[in-house]
Structure formats: structure tokens, C-alpha cells
Design a protein around this motif. Structure first.
Motif, PDB file in Angstrom:
ATOM      1  N   PHE A 111      -6.040   5.204  23.707  1.00  0.00           N
ATOM      2  CA  PHE A 111      -4.943   4.231  23.661  1.00  0.00           C
ATOM      3  C   PHE A 111      -4.115   4.408  22.392  1.00  0.00           C
ATOM      4  O   PHE A 111      -2.881   4.504  22.447  1.00  0.00           O
ATOM      5  N   VAL A 112      -4.812   4.523  21.255  1.00  0.00           N
ATOM      6  CA  VAL A 112      -4.094   4.692  19.994  1.00  0.00           C
ATOM      7  C   VAL A 112      -3.322   6.016  20.001  1.00  0.00           C
ATOM      8  O   VAL A 112      -2.168   6.092  19.584  1.00  0.00           O
ATOM      9  N   LEU A 113      -3.967   7.055  20.542  1.00  0.00           N
ATOM     10  CA  LEU A 113      -3.321   8.372  20.616  1.00  0.00           C
ATOM     11  C   LEU A 113      -2.052   8.302  21.448  1.00  0.00           C
ATOM     12  O   LEU A 113      -0.994   8.819  21.043  1.00  0.00           O
ATOM     13  N   VAL A 114      -2.146   7.637  22.602  1.00  0.00           N
ATOM     14  CA  VAL A 114      -0.986   7.572  23.500  1.00  0.00           C
ATOM     15  C   VAL A 114       0.145   6.780  22.856  1.00  0.00           C
ATOM     16  O   VAL A 114       1.313   7.178  22.929  1.00  0.00           O
ATOM     17  N   THR A 115      -0.196   5.677  22.177  1.00  0.00           N
ATOM     18  CA  THR A 115       0.868   4.920  21.520  1.00  0.00           C
ATOM     19  C   THR A 115       1.538   5.779  20.451  1.00  0.00           C
ATOM     20  O   THR A 115       2.755   5.753  20.301  1.00  0.00           O
ATOM     21  N   PHE A 116       0.733   6.570  19.727  1.00  0.00           N
ATOM     22  CA  PHE A 116       1.304   7.419  18.683  1.00  0.00           C
ATOM     23  C   PHE A 116       2.232   8.463  19.296  1.00  0.00           C
ATOM     24  O   PHE A 116       3.331   8.705  18.789  1.00  0.00           O
ATOM     25  N   ILE A 117       1.792   9.075  20.394  1.00  0.00           N
ATOM     26  CA  ILE A 117       2.626  10.117  21.015  1.00  0.00           C
ATOM     27  C   ILE A 117       3.933   9.521  21.519  1.00  0.00           C
ATOM     28  O   ILE A 117       4.997  10.123  21.360  1.00  0.00           O
ATOM     29  N   THR A 118       3.877   8.310  22.093  1.00  0.00           N
ATOM     30  CA  THR A 118       5.131   7.715  22.568  1.00  0.00           C
ATOM     31  C   THR A 118       6.044   7.344  21.409  1.00  0.00           C
ATOM     32  O   THR A 118       7.259   7.342  21.561  1.00  0.00           O
ATOM     33  N   MET A 119       5.462   7.033  20.242  1.00  0.00           N
ATOM     34  CA  MET A 119       6.304   6.663  19.108  1.00  0.00           C
ATOM     35  C   MET A 119       7.082   7.851  18.557  1.00  0.00           C
ATOM     36  O   MET A 119       8.181   7.702  18.045  1.00  0.00           O
TER      37      MET A 119
END
Lengths: 126, 352
Positions: B343-351
């Protein structure tokens, strides 16, 4: 408008259950007897109250679930802000998730995630 | 359809609400039969073959038998609660169908927060199970119900995490909208990164595959199927929370279980495998028959969900049951940390 649909679903589900009960009530026999009305306990007479004492683990699991449930309520609005690419908002959310991870790690270290108690070594069993 | 909707809105809603019932009952009848046949062939047996052609009427006969069975309950059990709990459990699994889009026009209630609604109503099942265990005056029922509740609420967390991962990528919680985004071809499915053709898609592919596996495992545990069927572990707890239920009440629990199986499979099919979208084009578009497209979509939706139901049955006869400590550590020590990390990884990639 959507809630009307959902309430119809509720009505249909409960109505279906009631119709099934009534049908079964008409069809089935009813001959209660002493032994039929006993609790099932592998053929033995039931001993004591069925409301036995429970492990504290169940409460801890429920509490952890509550924590994560509240987290969901806070994180979903945060997710909707992500397309704005606002790094300040992003990191404030991350701090919250970090606290959550810290809490989980603490529970883990404390041993609350192990279902089986770490029983002490049997000392006085010579 | 739209004329009908505008003319008689209440009748239209009633039709939408009854339709899943007309789908679930035949599905449950056939799924019980299929499960017995699948298990039989996996164990080199034949399975039911006496009632009706190829034994097809076996489950119907079982249900008719259950309808005529005497309703027995222990003397000290609570009459109202024991009767109410099967309905509550069935209600929980039936409400899931309100959010499922069977095709582009047939959705029980087009909810903007469909995924969230779906997760929250699946919590109603826990209430029903706890009430069933508590009210039926039996130690096995109570212990089985508590185990079941602990298991369901624990495994709800990884599925919520996966839903949040999806929400980050799709920015939508409406199941219809998520299905619409995965149109045209197989590479737009969220298991393959979704419809956006940027470099992010290729990073999302492994993340989505892991998420799909997590969601599958946790929903499998939520519906109490093997290898997570500890609440019904025969060797420990007789039959778990439905030990003291007979006749139609038992039948309702059974129906709810199979309804739940299809519902969670349909959820996975919707969010990861394109929902009602065809993996290639539609025959209706090619032949210019607009009425054929919804029928095809319904076909694809059921085929995908039934495929996942088959995987659930397959696993039942492949894997042995877990121990309770293994079950809990799988959830809290593997699935939740992995899902949180993703989840944290995906939020970072979208940012970025």
C-alpha cells in the motif's frame, strides 16, 4: 436513490428467510422429547454451563481489528488527495501509517499475535 | 429497461432485488452438486449419480429433505435468536449482491462506494455467527462462533488493505466504474496493471498479482472455506456455530455459505479480472446487435466468478486444514505486513 435499492435487498433477504421458515413449519413434524432437547455434547449429558470462560486473545484480536478499522476511515479521504500530488499531505498521511506500523510491531514483539502462549519451561516436573 | 425504470420505479427496484435470489438459489444447488462431483473425481470416486440424470437432482432432494426435518433446539437456547441468526447470516451474504455489477445495466444498487459497502455488509455475517453461537446453549457452538468471528475480522483487514491499493490506482470505489475502466482487452485488467499505459503500469503488474493472491486468501478465510475452515473443524468442534441447527435453519446457513463463495469470487473477478468485460471484443458489437452485449457481459461475469469458485473447491481437496495459531500468524505476520508495504509502495509510485 441507491439506498432504496439496498433496503429492497434487505427486505427480500429477510422475506425469503421468513417464507422458508413458514414453509418448513407447515411441512415438518413436531415431536419434542427430553433427549432431543438436550445440548449436543457427543452423546454425553452436558456438563456445566455452556458459557465457558474464553481466552483473552479474542478481545485483543477484536481491539486490533478496531484500530485497523478506524485507520481505514482516516486513510480513504487521504487517498482521494493523492492525485493533487501534494507532498505535504502525503507525508502527513505517512506519519499516521508509520504509527500504525509501529503499533503492529509492538504487538508483534509483545507476543499478542502468537495464538499459542509461550508457556514457561516446566520447572518443577522432575 | 429505462422506460420501465421511469414508469414503475418501485417495481424496478424490487426486480433488481429479487434477481440475485433467482440467481443464488440455482447456483447454490448446482455448486453443492459440483463440489461433491469435483471432490469425487479428485478422490477417484464417482459421486452422486442416483437422483435424476447424473445425480443432478441430488441437492434438490437434499433441500426437500431438510425442509421436512424436525426443528430441534436445546431446551435452554433462545428461541428468537436461534431463529433470527440464520436470516442475519443470509442477509449479510445477500447484501453483497446489491453492489455486484452483473453487467453494464444490471446492478442491484449503483453505489459510488460499492467496494466499501461490500466490505461493511460482509461484517453483518459476523454478527449472525456470534448470535448463533451464543444463543444455542452449546459449548462447541460458542467456541466455534468465537473462532469464526476472530478469523473473519482478522482476515477482513488484508482485504481492506488490498481494496485501498485498488482505490489508490483506480481513484474510484464504484464497482461499475472499476469494471468500465477495464474494457476492450485483457491488458486493461487490473491484474495486469490497469488501463493507463505509462511506465507505472509495468511496476503495478507484480504488485497487483501479489495483491490478488492476498485478496483471494483472505476472502477464502472470510467465507470459512478449507483450508481455513477451523470454525467447522469436525475433529475439534463438531460442526462449529451451527452444531445445534437442523432443518431449514441449517439449510439457510448452507445457502449463505455458497452465496458468499460466489460473492467473494465475483468481487475478485470484478476488481482484478475485468468484471463483466469480455477479454476480447463483443460479438454483439460485431453483429450490431445491441441487446446481445449485456447478455455476453453476464456470461463473462459468471464464467470468471465460477472459475474462481472452482479454484476454491479445488483447494478444499488439495490442502489440509491449518492450525489456529498458523491461521492467525498467516494473517497478522504475513498478509497484513505485506499488504501494508504494498500500500505504501503504491501510494509512493502514484505520487511520483
Amino acid at each position: 436513490m441507491e439506498l432504496i435499492g439496498v433496503s429492497f435487498f434487505t427486505l427480500v433477504a429477510i422475506g425469503f428467510g421468513i417464507i422458508a421458515y413458514v414453509t418448513a413449519k407447515i411441512l415438518r413434524p413436531r415431536r419434542p422429547g427430553y433427549e432431543k432437547n438436550l445440548s449436543y455434547e457427543c452423546g454425553e449429558d452436558a456438563q456445566g454451563s455452556p458459557y465457558v470462560r474464553l481466552s483473552i486473545k479474542y478481545y485483543i484480536i477484536a481491539l486490533l481489528f478496531l484500530i485497523f478499522g478506524v485507520e481505514l476511515v482516516l486513510i480513504i479521504p487521504w487517498i482521494t488527495t493523492l492525485p493533487d500530488k501534494n507532498w505535504f499531505m502525503y507525508f502527513s498521511g505517512l506519519i499516521f501509517i508509520g504509527l500504525l506500523i509501529l503499533g503492529l510491531a509492538y504487538e508483534w514483539k509483545k507476543g499478542d499475535l502468537d495464538w499459542n502462549e509461550k508457556t514457561a519451561e516446566p520447572e518443577n516436573r522432575d | 429497461m429505462t422506460d420501465f425504470m421511469n414508469g414503475y420505479p418501485m417495481l424496478y427496484y424490487l426486480f433488481l432485488a429479487i434477481f440475485p435470489l433467482l440467481f443464488v438459489i440455482p447456483f447454490a444447488l448446482m455448486a453443492v452438486y459440483a463440489e461433491r462431483k469435483v471432490s469425487a473425481y479428485m478422490q477417484n470416486r464417482i459421486g452422486p449419480n442416483r437422483t435424476g440424470p447424473l445425480g443432478l437432482l441430488q441437492t434438490t432432494a437434499d433441500i426437500l429433505k431438510l425442509l421436512q426435518k424436525e426443528d430441534m433446539r436445546p431446551g435452554h437456547s433462545d428461541r428468537f435468536l436461534t431463529s433470527a441468526s440464520p436470516i442475519v447470516v443470509f442477509l449479510g451474504s445477500y447484501l453483497i449482491y446489491a453492489a455486484l455489477p452483473f453487467n453494464s445495466i444490471l446492478t442491484g444498487a449503483t453505489l459510488d462506494l460499492g467496494l466499501l459497502f461490500l466490505l461493511s455488509v460482509s461484517g453483518i455475517v459476523v454478527i449472525g455467527i456470534l448470535v448463533a453461537g451464543w444463543s444455542s446453549d452449546n459449548k462447541y457452538s460458542l467456541l466455534g462462533a468465537l473462532r469464526s468471528a476472530a478469523q473473519i475480522i482478522s482476515y477482513e483487514i488484508p482485504s481492506v488493505m488490498v481494496v485501498m491499493i485498488l482505490f489508490v490506482i483506480t481513484q474510484s470505489l464504484s464497482l461499475t466504474e472499476i469494471s468500465e475502466k477495464q474494457t476492450a482487452n485483457i491488458f486493461n485488467w487490473y491484474i495486469l496493471g490497469g488501463p493507463d499505459l505509462t511506465w507505472k503500469k509495468f511496476i503495478f503488474i507484480p504488485i497487483m498479482i501479489i495483491s490478488a493472491v492476498i485478496l483471494f486468501i483472505s476472502t477464502l478465510a472470510e467465507v470459512n472455506r478449507t483450508p481455513f475452515d477451523l470454525p467447522e473443524a469436525e475433529s475439534e468442534l463438531v460442526a462449529g456455530f451451527h452444531t445445534e441447527f437442523s432443518g431449514i435453519k441449517f439449510a439457510l446457513f448452507f445457502l449463505a455459505e455458497y452465496a458468499n463463495m460466489f460473492a467473494v469470487s465475483a468481487l475478485i473477478a470484478t476488481v482484478f479480472f475485468g468484471g463483466y468485460q469480455s477479454p476480447f471484443g463483443y460479438l454483439g458489437d460485431a453483429l450490431n446487435l445491441s441487446w446481445l452485449v449485456p447478455a455476453e457481459q453476464f456470461f463473462w461475469f459468471t464464467i470468471k466468478a465460477l472459475g474462481l469458485v472452482f479454484v476454491q473447491m479445488w483447494l478444499r481437496w488439495t490442502l489440509p486444514r491449518l492450525r489456529i495459531d498458523q491461521l492467525m500468524s498467516l494473517c497478522w505476520k504475513y498478509l497484513i505486513p505485506i499488504a501494508l508495504f504494498l500500500f505504501v509502495l503504491v501510494t509512493f509510485i502514484t505520487m511520483i
